[in-house]
Write an enzyme that holds these catalytic residues in place. Structure first.
Site, mmCIF file in Angstrom:
data_model
loop_
_atom_site.group_PDB
_atom_site.id
_atom_site.type_symbol
_atom_site.label_atom_id
_atom_site.label_comp_id
_atom_site.label_asym_id
_atom_site.label_seq_id
_atom_site.Cartn_x
_atom_site.Cartn_y
_atom_site.Cartn_z
ATOM 1 N N ASP A 69 -61.560 85.081 -26.927
ATOM 2 C CA ASP A 69 -62.676 84.138 -27.075
ATOM 3 C C ASP A 69 -62.517 83.248 -28.309
ATOM 4 O O ASP A 69 -63.008 82.125 -28.367
ATOM 5 C CB ASP A 69 -64.007 84.888 -27.208
ATOM 6 C CG ASP A 69 -64.068 86.189 -26.444
ATOM 7 O OD1 ASP A 69 -63.011 86.783 -26.178
ATOM 8 O OD2 ASP A 69 -65.175 86.636 -26.130
ATOM 9 N N ASP B 188 -67.768 83.990 -34.105
ATOM 10 C CA ASP B 188 -68.650 83.277 -33.183
ATOM 11 C C ASP B 188 -69.345 82.083 -33.827
ATOM 12 O O ASP B 188 -70.004 81.302 -33.125
ATOM 13 C CB ASP B 188 -69.703 84.227 -32.608
ATOM 14 C CG ASP B 188 -69.089 85.216 -31.636
ATOM 15 O OD1 ASP B 188 -68.162 84.829 -30.911
ATOM 16 O OD2 ASP B 188 -69.531 86.382 -31.615
HETATM 17 N N1 GLY Z 1 -67.514 87.976 -26.140
HETATM 18 C C1 GLY Z 1 -67.756 86.752 -25.508
HETATM 19 C C2 GLY Z 1 -67.797 86.844 -24.056
HETATM 20 O O1 GLY Z 1 -68.520 87.666 -23.535
HETATM 21 O O2 GLY Z 1 -67.122 86.100 -23.388
#
Ligand code: GLY
Length: 411
Positions: free
Chosen positions: A187, A126
């Site tokens: 993601d 992230d």
């Molecule tokens: N884990 C990132 C999202 O909730 O899209």
């Protein structure tokens, strides 16, 4: 090319005029009204975040507003929190529209509170979201060289999660045991932008581009079903690199289409094409988009998806406005890369999404200080269901700005 097409779909009036190569697009709703609404909500949110002594606590990042609440719930900005870049990103984008000096000052404050991210080992993938939203949007507005350096350092840090045997970045180091191997989530495609960007900025970082391309290739090979819908999590053998399984984390089931997961795929492969200009990635971006649009139209009463397209409750299941925002923003880019007819289809879909999101059904208006409501964060965990969530607002504003720029360029 000489032709005239008129199409009215969900509030969009698209007119393709004779004489010009590119069709002229107009909307039946006003993108400036939507941007003005966002600016008003930003001011309301900043008022609510201001402490009694007039200062802001930049270490606390807005994350969500749950039903019945009116102001942002904040989380410690850099303690295992993936969303802290979105609020400064919103402020930078809003500053780009309004040139409001107070907004700029707060954008700077919230951004620079994240400097610690490159002073510690990377926590997980992230880092890309965190830095692209804050320093990235700030760099676009200011060209501040310290922000550029922060992004370059963050890219190097993110790259330490790349496993060359697998060919992807490890998403969650803390979950390697739980998942039984090297895990990569959809993601993660978004974070590749940081690697591509860094390699473009600094020719000594060419290896970062190679990693990003390899990640996109590996993901394309294993993370999708035949029809172009994706798993949320792909698990690989850490040592051999073999693909072990695809499964969900935030979706309804391993086999289902979790709307935001698919939205990351659409946005991600569009962005990969932006940097690589390789046809295979453009084809793939269209494939993952087309299955999303097909399923969206089959399962939703408007252009905002159910949180998971396979939730058996059907239309009574919660929506996820955030996925619509991510897709709308991505399609406004993708529509510029593809064949004209396809481009018009994607533009119309994006404009319809934004038209729906800009109605009183989805805009929070006086009920809270966010732009939008009706997003779903982590349904299986019972978390942020039918809520306002900061990344919905971020991608909504990004999409509105892209739309405004596109309309301006054709004038
Ligand atoms: N884990 C990132 C999202 O909730 O899209």
């Amino acid at each position: 090319m000489k032709y005239v097409v008129k199409m009215v779909a969900m509030g969009l009036l698209l007119t393709a005029c004779a004489t010009q190569d590119a069709p002229k697009r107009t909307l039946s709703w006003d993108v400036d009204d939507a941007l003005g609404y966002c600016a008003k909500q930003v001011e309301r949110a900043l008022d609510s975040l201001r402490q009694t002594d007039g200062s802001y606590d930049y270490t606390m990042a807005p994350r969500n507003i749950l039903q019945g609440e009116t102001t942002w719930n904040c989380r410690k900005a850099y303690a295992e929190e993936w969303c802290s870049g979105f609020w400064p990103g919103i402020l930078w984008m809003d500053y780009g529209v309004t040139q409001n000096e107070n907004v700029r000052q707060q954008a700077q404050g919230y951004t620079e509170s994240l400097a610690v991210l490159t002073q510690q080992p990377v926590f997980d993938h992230d880092l890309g979201f965190l830095v692209l939203g804050s320093y990235g949007k700030g760099y676009e507005q200011t060209k501040n060289t310290a922000y550029r350096q922060m992004m370059l350092d963050a890219a190097d840090s993110l790259a330490t999660l790349f496993n060359p045997m697998v060919g992807t970045i490890l998403s969650w180091p803390r979950h390697v045991k739980d998942y039984g191997g090297h895990n990569t989530i959809m993601d993660n495609m978004i974070n590749l932008e940081l690697l591509f960007w860094a390699a473009e900025q600094d020719s000594s970082k060419r290896a970062l581009r190679d990693m990003a391309v390899k990640h996109a290739e590996t993901t394309m090979a294993h993370h999708f079903r035949e029809d172009g819908s994706c798993y949320h999590v792909a698990v690989y053998d850490t040592l051999t690199g073999d693909f072990i399984k695809g499964q969900t984390h935030q979706g309804y089931a391993d086999w289902s289409m979790w709307a935001r997961g698919q939205s990351w795929a659409i946005y991600g492969y569009t962005m990969v094409y932006r940097f690589t200009k390789e046809q295979r990635f453009l084809d793939f971006a269209q494939k993952v988009t087309d299955i999303y649009l097909k399923r969206l139209r089959e399962t939703s009463d408007d252009m905002v998806p159910l949180w998971d397209m396979d939730d058996p409750r059907g239309e009574t299941a919660p929506k996820d406005a955030s996925a619509a925002c991510v897709v709308a923003s991505a399609l406004l880019e993708l529509c510029q890369y593809v064949e004209e007819e396809k481009g018009e289809e994607y533009f119309a879909a994006a404009a319809d999404m934004l038209a729906d999101l800009s109605t009183e059904k989805y805009q929070s208006r006086d009920s809270n200080v966010a732009f939008l409501q009706h997003s779903t964060g982590h349904h299986p965990a019972g978390s942020e269901i039918d809520a306002s969530i900061v990344y919905a607002d971020y991608y909504y504003l990004e999409a509105l700005m892209r739309l405004k720029n596109m309309l301006k360029q054709q004038m």
